[in-house]
Write a protein that holds these residues in place. Structure first.
Motif, PDB file in Angstrom:
ATOM      1  N   LEU A 136       0.816  -1.215   0.000  1.00  0.00           N
ATOM      2  CA  LEU A 136       0.000   0.000   0.000  1.00  0.00           C
ATOM      3  C   LEU A 136       0.848   1.263   0.000  1.00  0.00           C
ATOM      4  O   LEU A 136       0.332   2.353  -0.237  1.00  0.00           O
ATOM      5  CB  LEU A 136      -0.934   0.000   1.207  1.00  0.00           C
ATOM      6  N   TRP A 188      -1.520  -5.305   1.957  1.00  0.00           N
ATOM      7  CA  TRP A 188      -2.809  -5.996   1.977  1.00  0.00           C
ATOM      8  C   TRP A 188      -2.605  -7.392   1.416  1.00  0.00           C
ATOM      9  O   TRP A 188      -1.970  -7.570   0.368  1.00  0.00           O
ATOM     10  CB  TRP A 188      -3.831  -5.235   1.133  1.00  0.00           C
ATOM     11  N   ASN A 191      -4.583  -7.113   6.721  1.00  0.00           N
ATOM     12  CA  ASN A 191      -3.633  -6.025   6.507  1.00  0.00           C
ATOM     13  C   ASN A 191      -2.487  -6.159   7.499  1.00  0.00           C
ATOM     14  O   ASN A 191      -2.693  -6.530   8.660  1.00  0.00           O
ATOM     15  CB  ASN A 191      -4.305  -4.659   6.692  1.00  0.00           C
ATOM     16  N   TRP A 199      -8.924   6.200   2.978  1.00  0.00           N
ATOM     17  CA  TRP A 199      -8.953   5.124   2.004  1.00  0.00           C
ATOM     18  C   TRP A 199     -10.328   4.480   1.950  1.00  0.00           C
ATOM     19  O   TRP A 199     -11.140   4.606   2.865  1.00  0.00           O
ATOM     20  CB  TRP A 199      -7.849   4.096   2.209  1.00  0.00           C
ATOM     21  N   TRP A 256     -12.053   0.640   0.446  1.00  0.00           N
ATOM     22  CA  TRP A 256     -11.778  -0.720  -0.020  1.00  0.00           C
ATOM     23  C   TRP A 256     -13.108  -1.394  -0.278  1.00  0.00           C
ATOM     24  O   TRP A 256     -14.093  -1.152   0.431  1.00  0.00           O
ATOM     25  CB  TRP A 256     -10.997  -1.487   1.046  1.00  0.00           C
ATOM     26  N   ARG A 269     -14.859  -5.298  -1.852  1.00  0.00           N
ATOM     27  CA  ARG A 269     -14.717  -6.639  -2.442  1.00  0.00           C
ATOM     28  C   ARG A 269     -16.109  -7.101  -2.858  1.00  0.00           C
ATOM     29  O   ARG A 269     -17.026  -7.176  -2.046  1.00  0.00           O
ATOM     30  CB  ARG A 269     -14.072  -7.577  -1.444  1.00  0.00           C
ATOM     31  N   CYS A 310     -11.893  -6.676  -6.449  1.00  0.00           N
ATOM     32  CA  CYS A 310     -11.460  -5.931  -5.264  1.00  0.00           C
ATOM     33  C   CYS A 310     -10.879  -4.593  -5.705  1.00  0.00           C
ATOM     34  O   CYS A 310     -10.096  -4.534  -6.666  1.00  0.00           O
ATOM     35  CB  CYS A 310     -10.409  -6.710  -4.475  1.00  0.00           C
ATOM     36  N   TYR A 336      -8.979  -1.061  -4.117  1.00  0.00           N
ATOM     37  CA  TYR A 336      -8.304  -0.418  -2.991  1.00  0.00           C
ATOM     38  C   TYR A 336      -7.850   0.960  -3.460  1.00  0.00           C
ATOM     39  O   TYR A 336      -7.019   1.066  -4.357  1.00  0.00           O
ATOM     40  CB  TYR A 336      -7.091  -1.242  -2.560  1.00  0.00           C
ATOM     41  N   ASP A 337      -8.426   2.005  -2.875  1.00  0.00           N
ATOM     42  CA  ASP A 337      -8.066   3.374  -3.216  1.00  0.00           C
ATOM     43  C   ASP A 337      -7.650   4.097  -1.944  1.00  0.00           C
ATOM     44  O   ASP A 337      -8.370   4.024  -0.932  1.00  0.00           O
ATOM     45  CB  ASP A 337      -9.237   4.105  -3.871  1.00  0.00           C
ATOM     46  N   ALA A 338      -6.519   4.778  -1.981  1.00  0.00           N
ATOM     47  CA  ALA A 338      -6.017   5.440  -0.777  1.00  0.00           C
ATOM     48  C   ALA A 338      -5.359   6.757  -1.138  1.00  0.00           C
ATOM     49  O   ALA A 338      -4.688   6.878  -2.177  1.00  0.00           O
ATOM     50  CB  ALA A 338      -5.013   4.543  -0.046  1.00  0.00           C
ATOM     51  N   THR A 392     -16.728   4.497  -4.112  1.00  0.00           N
ATOM     52  CA  THR A 392     -16.213   3.240  -4.611  1.00  0.00           C
ATOM     53  C   THR A 392     -16.208   3.303  -6.132  1.00  0.00           C
ATOM     54  O   THR A 392     -16.482   4.362  -6.722  1.00  0.00           O
ATOM     55  CB  THR A 392     -17.025   2.040  -4.094  1.00  0.00           C
TER      56      THR A 392
END
Length: 241
Positions: free
Chosen positions: A64, A72, A101, A114, A116, A118, A127, A129-131, A173
């Motif tokens: 990450l 992750w 994590n 962030w 997340w 799924r 899945c 994952y944005d941060a 999302t």
């Protein structure tokens, strides 16, 4: 759930025990035996077993941060789950997953926000994952998994805002252009964290999955952190066994 001291920890290559609860990998199933006291305001005993049966176990790891301080690990993104808790209405089975994590620094030292998600798909699971990192960079990861646990990077639809949580936490999302995600089931709502079942549209397919949003700026606020001690009590000692 309870935050416990080192004396409560017992491990073997296939078993993790913390206080009265444990996780046991049988070679084909993860069996989670729960024996806890729930947090206020509904203080009650929570006992029972959760069984996660992966269709496959992956070897995928997603750093990450560039230095790998946060990782992750989607161990089993496509699984079946069976829940049997000692409470009316808490017995069910369906589609599930298992991930974790890991990190060597505090989350609030590296991230401001962030999300997340799924989502089960016809082919397996997607899945996202944005941060937003404190150094100004961003993480934008989109992975698709098949039933054999194989993961691959895929193009992601745009980041799309949807209704804020009850604590006015910003949520977003991935969703196809022209569509708006929506919450269909609340799971956990806190000032800095929200988890819910969310419906969205990915590559023309309407999917429902678990989504989380985490605001690390809020979490780092010294006025909010003491709330964790109420929701997650701490017990330093545990009988030796």
């Amino acid at each position: 759930m309870t935050d416990r001291g080192r004396d409560a920890l017992r491990t073997t290559p296939t078993r993790l025990r913390i206080g009265p609860s444990e996780m046991h990998w049988t070679g084909s199933q993860l069996r989670i035996d729960v024996n806890e006291i729930s947090s206020p305001p509904l203080v009650s005993r929570m006992r029972g077993r959760i069984v996660v049966t992966p269709e496959a176990v992956t070897d995928v790891e997603l750093p990450l941060t560039d230095d790998g301080a946060h990782v992750w690990r989607p161990f089993a993104p496509v699984s079946r789950i069976r829940v049997d808790l000692d409470a009316p209405g808490w017995q069910f089975s369906g589609h599930g997953y298992f991930d974790a994590n890991f990190g060597t620094r505090r989350l609030e030292d590296d991230f401001s926000y962030w999300t997340w998600g799924r989502f089960p798909t016809k082919a397996g699971a997607a899945c996202f994952y944005d941060a937003d990192r404190l150094d100004g960079t961003t993480l934008q990861a989109a992975l698709a998994f098949d039933g054999q646990g194989r993961g691959r990077d895929v193009p992601a639809p745009p980041r799309t805002d949807f209704r804020r949580s009850n604590w006015l936490l910003r949520r977003e999302t991935r969703a196809d252009p022209g569509t708006t995600p929506k919450q269909v089931k609340a799971m956990l709502d806190a000032p800095f964290y929200n988890r819910a079942v969310v419906e969205t549209v990915i590559n023309g397919e309407t999917v429902r999955g678990v989504h989380e949003a985490l605001d690390l700026n809020r979490y780092a606020n010294p006025l909010l952190k003491p709330m964790l001690a109420v929701r997650v009590p701490r017990r330093r000692s545990w009988p030796q066994a």
